[in-house]
Design an enzyme around this catalytic site. Structure first.
Site: not given
Ligand SMILES: [Zn+2]
Length: 137
Positions: A52, A55, A100, A103, A124
């Protein structure tokens, strides 16, 4: 790199705005979408782990990436529990947004039943939402 300490995460959108570039903020925190074929990871075949970008959480091992020809990086699976799915009724469609799980930042959308791979799933994902850490070997 971001640590695993969740208390390090920004708590307000203003704090996120400082941490991210304007383009990253628009995609990650405002559910924006980068233009197709514009992202840095569309055709990337480098082995490693996609994190991510907000985060640092592990999201998609490169083993799950496949060539979907859709203009965005595509993965047929994710690290278990790393991605959460939310119904998205924007733009007159019913789609499934993926964020995510750590976060709550926007990643993209997930589609099922397209028969790209045996797992029959396509995450995607915006390149701006992820960061590749190449494998060290
Ligand atoms: Zn994240």
């Amino acid at each position: 790199m971001a640590s695993d300490n969740i208390t390090d995460l920004p708590r307000t959108e203003d704090e996120w705005r400082v941490r991210l570039s304007p383009e990253e903020f628009r995609v990650l925190r405002q559910a924006g979408t980068e233009a197709p074929w514009s992202g840095e990871y569309v055709n990337t075949k480098t082995r490693g782990m996609y994190h991510c970008r907000a985060c640092g959480a592990n999201l998609f091992p490169s083993d799950f990436k496949f060539a979907s020809d859709c203009g965005w990086p595509s993965f047929d699976d994710a690290i278990p529990g790393a991605v959460k799915e939310i119904e998205d009724r924007s733009h007159g469609m019913v789609r499934t947004e993926i964020r995510c799980a750590r976060c709550d930042s926007h990643l993209g959308h997930v589609f099922h039943g397209e028969h790209f791979t045996p797992k029959n799933t396509r995450h995607c994902v915006n390149s701006l939402s992820i960061r590749l850490e190449p494998a060290g070997d």
